[in-house]
Each structure stands twice: as C-alpha cells, then as structure tokens.
Write a protein that holds these residues in place. Sequence first.
Motif, PDB file in Angstrom:
ATOM      1  N   GLU A 254      -8.194  -2.094  -0.544  1.00  0.00           N
ATOM      2  CA  GLU A 254      -9.247  -1.411   0.225  1.00  0.00           C
ATOM      3  C   GLU A 254      -8.817  -0.019   0.669  1.00  0.00           C
ATOM      4  OE1 GLU A 254     -10.185  -4.155   3.324  1.00  0.00           O
ATOM      5  OE2 GLU A 254     -11.004  -5.655   1.953  1.00  0.00           O
ATOM      6  N   ARG A 255      -8.110   0.654  -0.218  1.00  0.00           N
ATOM      7  CA  ARG A 255      -7.690   2.027   0.037  1.00  0.00           C
ATOM      8  C   ARG A 255      -8.532   2.966  -0.809  1.00  0.00           C
ATOM      9  NH1 ARG A 255      -3.148   4.034   2.999  1.00  0.00           N
ATOM     10  NH2 ARG A 255      -3.483   6.288   3.008  1.00  0.00           N
ATOM     11  N   ASP A 256      -9.023   4.034  -0.220  1.00  0.00           N
ATOM     12  CA  ASP A 256      -9.829   5.014  -0.938  1.00  0.00           C
ATOM     13  C   ASP A 256      -8.930   5.808  -1.892  1.00  0.00           C
ATOM     14  OD1 ASP A 256     -11.267   7.347  -1.720  1.00  0.00           O
ATOM     15  OD2 ASP A 256     -12.580   7.120   0.001  1.00  0.00           O
ATOM     16  N   VAL A 257      -9.278   5.789  -3.185  1.00  0.00           N
ATOM     17  CA  VAL A 257      -8.451   6.493  -4.174  1.00  0.00           C
ATOM     18  C   VAL A 257      -9.229   7.612  -4.856  1.00  0.00           C
ATOM     19  CG1 VAL A 257      -7.096   4.405  -4.596  1.00  0.00           C
ATOM     20  CG2 VAL A 257      -9.038   4.930  -6.082  1.00  0.00           C
TER      21      VAL A 257
ATOM     22  N   LEU B 231      -3.840   2.410  -9.197  1.00  0.00           N
ATOM     23  CA  LEU B 231      -5.094   2.711  -8.499  1.00  0.00           C
ATOM     24  C   LEU B 231      -5.932   1.457  -8.306  1.00  0.00           C
ATOM     25  CD1 LEU B 231      -6.253   6.165  -9.935  1.00  0.00           C
ATOM     26  CD2 LEU B 231      -4.692   5.637  -8.057  1.00  0.00           C
ATOM     27  N   GLU B 232      -5.915   0.571  -9.293  1.00  0.00           N
ATOM     28  CA  GLU B 232      -6.611  -0.705  -9.147  1.00  0.00           C
ATOM     29  C   GLU B 232      -6.020  -1.485  -7.971  1.00  0.00           C
ATOM     30  OE1 GLU B 232      -6.829  -5.013 -11.378  1.00  0.00           O
ATOM     31  OE2 GLU B 232      -6.471  -3.228 -12.589  1.00  0.00           O
ATOM     32  N   THR B 233      -4.694  -1.460  -7.845  1.00  0.00           N
ATOM     33  CA  THR B 233      -4.036  -2.148  -6.732  1.00  0.00           C
ATOM     34  C   THR B 233      -4.482  -1.566  -5.400  1.00  0.00           C
ATOM     35  OG1 THR B 233      -2.099  -2.593  -8.108  1.00  0.00           O
ATOM     36  CG2 THR B 233      -1.789  -2.716  -5.723  1.00  0.00           C
TER      37      THR B 233
ATOM     38  N   THR C 118       0.829  -1.205   0.000  1.00  0.00           N
ATOM     39  CA  THR C 118       0.000   0.000   0.000  1.00  0.00           C
ATOM     40  C   THR C 118       0.865   1.257   0.000  1.00  0.00           C
ATOM     41  OG1 THR C 118      -1.745  -1.179   1.210  1.00  0.00           O
ATOM     42  CG2 THR C 118      -1.829   1.228   1.217  1.00  0.00           C
ATOM     43  N   LYS C 119       1.873   1.264   0.870  1.00  0.00           N
ATOM     44  CA  LYS C 119       2.775   2.421   0.948  1.00  0.00           C
ATOM     45  C   LYS C 119       3.487   2.649  -0.379  1.00  0.00           C
ATOM     46  CE  LYS C 119       6.860   4.088   3.435  1.00  0.00           C
ATOM     47  NZ  LYS C 119       7.850   3.771   4.503  1.00  0.00           N
TER      48      LYS C 119
ATOM     49  N   ASP D  16     -15.233   4.783  -5.354  1.00  0.00           N
ATOM     50  CA  ASP D  16     -14.950   5.272  -4.008  1.00  0.00           C
ATOM     51  C   ASP D  16     -15.704   6.541  -3.651  1.00  0.00           C
ATOM     52  OD1 ASP D  16     -13.255   3.204  -3.381  1.00  0.00           O
ATOM     53  OD2 ASP D  16     -11.439   4.230  -4.050  1.00  0.00           O
ATOM     54  N   ALA D  17     -16.311   7.202  -4.631  1.00  0.00           N
ATOM     55  CA  ALA D  17     -17.069   8.421  -4.344  1.00  0.00           C
ATOM     56  C   ALA D  17     -18.435   8.057  -3.744  1.00  0.00           C
ATOM     57  CB  ALA D  17     -17.251   9.241  -5.607  1.00  0.00           C
ATOM     58  N   GLY D  18     -18.991   8.966  -3.000  1.00  0.00           N
ATOM     59  CA  GLY D  18     -20.298   8.738  -2.400  1.00  0.00           C
ATOM     60  C   GLY D  18     -21.399   8.717  -3.442  1.00  0.00           C
TER      61      GLY D  18
END
Length: 547
Positions: A195-198, A188-190, A163-164, A226-228
């Motif tokens: 489960e990271r918000d991009v 971004l797919e990764t 993730t980092k 990831d958007a609302g």
Amino acid sequence: MPQIEPSVLTALMVAAKNAVSNAVAAFSLAGRNVGPSTAVEQRDALVAALRRRPSEVLKARKDAREAPPNLPITPAQLEIWSLYADHVDDPLVRGHLHHLLLDAGHGRRPDHVRGAASGYLEGAQLLLAAQDGLGLPRAARCLNRAGELSLRFKQHDLRERATKDALALAELLLAGAEDVGRALLVVLETLQTLERDVADLAERAADLFARDVDVRLGFLDALRKDAGPSRHTEIDAAVVHTLLDAADTADAGHRRLYFLTEAATQAQKRGLPDLRARAEMALQQTTPEWTSIWTESTIPPALIAGQRARVDAAPDLQTALWLTVQDIHPVMRAQAEAEAEGALEGLLRIPRSRINPAGPVFVCPPVDADDDLAVAMQVRGLGLFGILTAVQLDRIHERFRPDEFEMTAALAHEKVLPEPRARTLAQAFCYYWLEEFDAAACVALPQVEQILRELLRSRVPVVSVARGPSPGGVDLLGKLLQSMPEAGYPADWSRALELLLVDPDRGMNLRNNILHGLVGTPPKHHVALILQAALYLLSHAHGQRMA
C-alpha cells in the motif's frame, strides 16, 4: 525425536552457498555423501524441501499460475524441516523452510511467519551484497514474499522493514543497468502490495526502461494504479503509443503484427478510437513472416549468465545434464494467457488473416478456435528456449569435456535407455559438440521416440493388438506425444514436443522434416531442442524431475 546430523548441516550449507536457486542447491545437496542412513534420510528430506515451491501468499496475485501439485509431505519430513529451520545459517534456506512449515500448518504459526519473512529479508540483502547482477531478480522476489507475509499476517515491524528495503532497492535499480527492469517491476509490485504509492517511481522507470516494451508496459500499468483519474487517459495513450512504436521498429513481420494487434485491442479496451484506427490501418499493410530471428546476442546477458551458472553449480556431468531441463511453462502458456486476458468479450478480436485491403473487416472467430498468433509465438518461444539450451550444452562441454563413454554412463537407464542405446544417444551429443548438426539430429531423433515409448509402456497402451483384418502395430511418435497427459506428464511439455517434432501445420516438425530429408542442415538451436527433449524424458526415468 531426531537430532541434527552435523554432516548434513555442513552439506546443506555448502550446497546453498552461492547457489543461483533452491533447485540448484537441491541438486548439489542430493549428490553429497553424508554418512549413515539416518543422515541420508535427513539429507533427502531437505532435498525435497529445496525442490518444493512455497504457496502463493496472497490469493489475489494476478500473476499466479497453475503449477503442478507438490508431492505429499510425510510427518517425518516435517520434523526434519522443523529441526533444521532454526539452525541453518543461510537466511534464504531458513526462510524457505519456515515458509514450507507455515504452509503445512506445522508448529506455531507466528514463529514460522516471522522466520520466513526475516529469512527472506536477510537473504535479499545478502544477494544484493554479492553485486554480481545475478542475484537482483531473486532479491526482488525475496522482498516480495517478505512483504506479502508481513501484510497477510499483520507483522507491522516486518512490513515497515520490507517497505524500507524495497524502496532502497527501487532507487538502486533506477540507477543501475538497462537489464534490471524486470526486477524493478517485482519491487514496485511489492510496494503496491504494501500500500505504498509508487507513481513517481513507476513514471521514472517507464522513461528509463523505454527500450524494453514489456517492461515499460508493466511500469505504465503500475503508474496507472496509483495515478489520479485525471491522468488515466494520458497513461492509456502512452500504453498504445508504446505498442505502436514497438511495431514500427519490429525486427520481423510477425513481431509487427503482434504489436499492432495488441495496440488495436488496448485502444479499443481503453476507449481511444483514433489510436485504434491508426493500428487497424497499419495492420492492413502488414504481412506476417513466420521466421525465427533469435540469436544469442539478442538475449539479455544476465539470462545467458544464469544458464551458465546453473551448469557451473552442478557437482558432476549427470547433474549438469539434468539442470538443462527447465520449466517449459512460460514458453507454452504466457503468450496464450496474455491473449486470453487481452480478449474483449463481445467487442473486438483483431482478425489476423482476413483483412480486406480496402479496409478492415472484423470477423469474430469461434470461441474455441486456435489462435494462430498464440501458436506462432509459442513456436518462437521454443526457438528462444533452444538457444538457452545451446548455451548450457556449450557450457557443459567447456567444463566437463565429456567423451562418448562418459556421456553413455551419464545417460544410461536400465529400463528406458540401456547401455547400447545410451551409447547411440551419447554419440548424438558428441556430434553436436563437433558441430555436425545433421548427424546429431538424425542419431538423436529415433532415440527420443524410443525413450518416450518405454516411459509410457507401463502407463498407457503403446501397442495395438491384431483384431480381425487389422494387423495391430506400435504407436508412433505423434500418438505417443498425445498420450503423455493421460500418462501423467505435463500438458505443456506434451504440446511443446508436438510443436517441436511432429506438427506439420504450425510447428517446427523437426522429426519429419529432418528424417525425411525435407530440409537442409538444421540450425544449432533446433538440434539443441532435440537433445533437450531426450534429456527431459530421461530425467523422468532417473527421477530427477522437480515437483
């Protein structure tokens, strides 16, 4: 128990150094002399490993394609892979070997999970440190595999590291050149897999890479995930506007038609009737012009550089020729699959040839009907494939300067292309490099048919015997191409060669048009495709096709 052969380990390290892919490393390693038979056995096992594709880590990957099955693995190969997996300095090769051993269920699974993920993470950093631009896509894929492995097998420390690293690479790419958008999409797919918000990264990327339609659409899809819910309509409208804007600036009639069709389909799917109506009205005024306008200057520089790098990595002329034979799968399937995914069951399929000038009349074609646009895009894709092949052939000429005799030696095969015919095909290549494209095509085309007939002879009937009043005969090129899948050759290549050589309705029909004198001098990339067809068939005879 086998022991590591120092000559093999050294050869593996040399082959892997600066290789643009595992396939290139495999070709390089296969041509190296490593000494006694025990070393040759280990070298060949490692060549097989480098040519083998690891399995997809997560079954839910939406971009997973049906790939030809890998060749069976022998217990001896597994032992050799396991022997070298922890003694290879190159992290990319180490990660690849551990991944293959994980797939095969050989040894301790936790060791292979960590070995594969760690190798991919270290390899990604090495690729980025090279700073040549060519390693960015590969680094992104390495991070993707490491992230998926860490997630599936619950390796929390590796997951945090992936993730980092992915976040750092995303920021680096956002500050980089315009041609890194596709690598950023993979990153971004990764992150979303982890489960990271991009949302913020995707929104910035969609604005930054607005000129590349496909890339921008990918970022908008990532943003929507990831958007609302309150932003979904806004993002959906941005998707359709992107397609409409692309249609307004399209460089040919068929490109405009494709973008408008997709805009109308997406507007219908996303519940945007006003934008659908706008797309439909524009469709009425669009007439497709099915011409190919690809030129080398329209292709991303990194892609051109990658083609040349493959040739530069080859140790000899023959290997360089086989390295021009690349997977035709994206050309033949990507557009058709995109069309299938965009089809709306029971709803709208935009008609492409039956549009009433007074207003759109929607007629749903039969489910099994061929899609003219998909076929036309495949033909267009073949044109691009031809330009990339021409880049590689030019690079081969620049690097090796082969004459007729050297080409004959590289092409000849005892059964499929004996020396006299190999000399004829070699002359076609020489004509091509002299820019005598008429001569090159006319000389090469009969050889393509002959090579295919000899390849198929032992697998399917190619000669019909006399029966009654029928005199019998030899199958010609069209029938031979249709017999390829039955003989075990990929259907993608069979269809590609049909469109290239003999399809008179929607394909290039080069064999008939050129040999019957129906066209003038064929363009360079069309002749490159004919030579590519010969190399593809010969590569099977020489046993150089990758699994």
